[in-house]
Design an enzyme around this catalytic site. Structure first.
Site, PDB file in Angstrom:
ATOM      1  N   TYR A 142       7.176   2.555  -3.423  1.00  0.00           N
ATOM      2  CA  TYR A 142       6.084   2.419  -2.454  1.00  0.00           C
ATOM      3  C   TYR A 142       4.760   2.805  -3.116  1.00  0.00           C
ATOM      4  CZ  TYR A 142       3.037   3.389   1.485  1.00  0.00           C
ATOM      5  OH  TYR A 142       1.963   3.427   2.335  1.00  0.00           O
ATOM      6  N   GLU A 159       1.798   4.846  10.699  1.00  0.00           N
ATOM      7  CA  GLU A 159       1.066   6.094  10.437  1.00  0.00           C
ATOM      8  C   GLU A 159       1.121   7.006  11.658  1.00  0.00           C
ATOM      9  OE1 GLU A 159       0.122   7.224   7.621  1.00  0.00           O
ATOM     10  OE2 GLU A 159       0.023   5.412   6.390  1.00  0.00           O
ATOM     11  N   TRP A 204       6.402  11.062   5.188  1.00  0.00           N
ATOM     12  CA  TRP A 204       6.244   9.618   5.048  1.00  0.00           C
ATOM     13  C   TRP A 204       7.546   8.991   4.572  1.00  0.00           C
ATOM     14  CZ3 TRP A 204       3.974   5.820   7.028  1.00  0.00           C
ATOM     15  CH2 TRP A 204       3.988   4.568   6.414  1.00  0.00           C
TER      16      TRP A 204
END
Length: 172
Positions: A9, A31, A39
């Site tokens: 990522y 988000e 995350w």
């Protein structure tokens, strides 16, 4: 050692310019779901989120009913938080009403001339631009879009490039 999914990522996606209303909506939603979580947790569930939220199609998510909310609350493959699910649906409805679309609105806050961070200590959590973006999104009815979340969005979709100096991904 960092998780290979997170490394991929970082190296291939984070900080790269991403445009398009549905693509930006996906990031706004993810988000918000990430708020208070790692995350990596969201990355691991991203494909489940995409399936559960109809590929983050703004018109589809905006049409969700209480039945859809219950379906999402029962989906163990995503983060089952009622406030965040409600925010995603509400944000899709708000995105439908944006003149020019969500992508164009968000990209008005790009900071291409932001200073290159020399270390992680130089990477801010919020900026004047993220405060302004959060305020503008809230003005249009968006939820779960405070300045920190807005800055994470800005980083993720390339409005700023916070890869630190010397990072292999900075020049890609």
């Amino acid at each position: 050692m960092a998780d290979p999914m997170y490394i991929a990522y970082h190296d291939e996606e984070w900080g790269r310019p991403l445009k398009g209303d549905d693509a930006v909506f996906e990031r706004v939603a993810l988000e918000a779901f990430q708020s208070g979580l790692s995350w990596l947790t969201i990355l691991r569930k991203r494909e489940n989120f995409r399936a559960a939220f109809d590929g983050f199609s703004i018109p589809k998510v905006a049409s969700y009913t209480e039945e859809d909310v219950q379906r999402l609350l029962g989906d163990a493959g995503i983060v089952r938080n009622r406030a965040k699910i409600d925010a995603a649906i509400s944000n899709a409805k708000a995105a439908l009403d944006l003149p020019g679309g969500l992508s164009d609105l968000v990209w008005q806050y790009a900071e291409p001339d932001a200073p290159v961070p020399r270390s992680m200590a130089d990477v801010p959590a919020i900026t004047p631009g993220s405060k302004a973006l959060a305020k503008e999104l809230k003005r249009h009815g968006f939820k779960f879009v405070g300045p920190t979340t807005a800055y994470a969005l800005m980083q993720a979709i390339g409005l700023v490039n916070d890869h630190i100096e010397g990072c292999v991904a900075r020049t890609r």
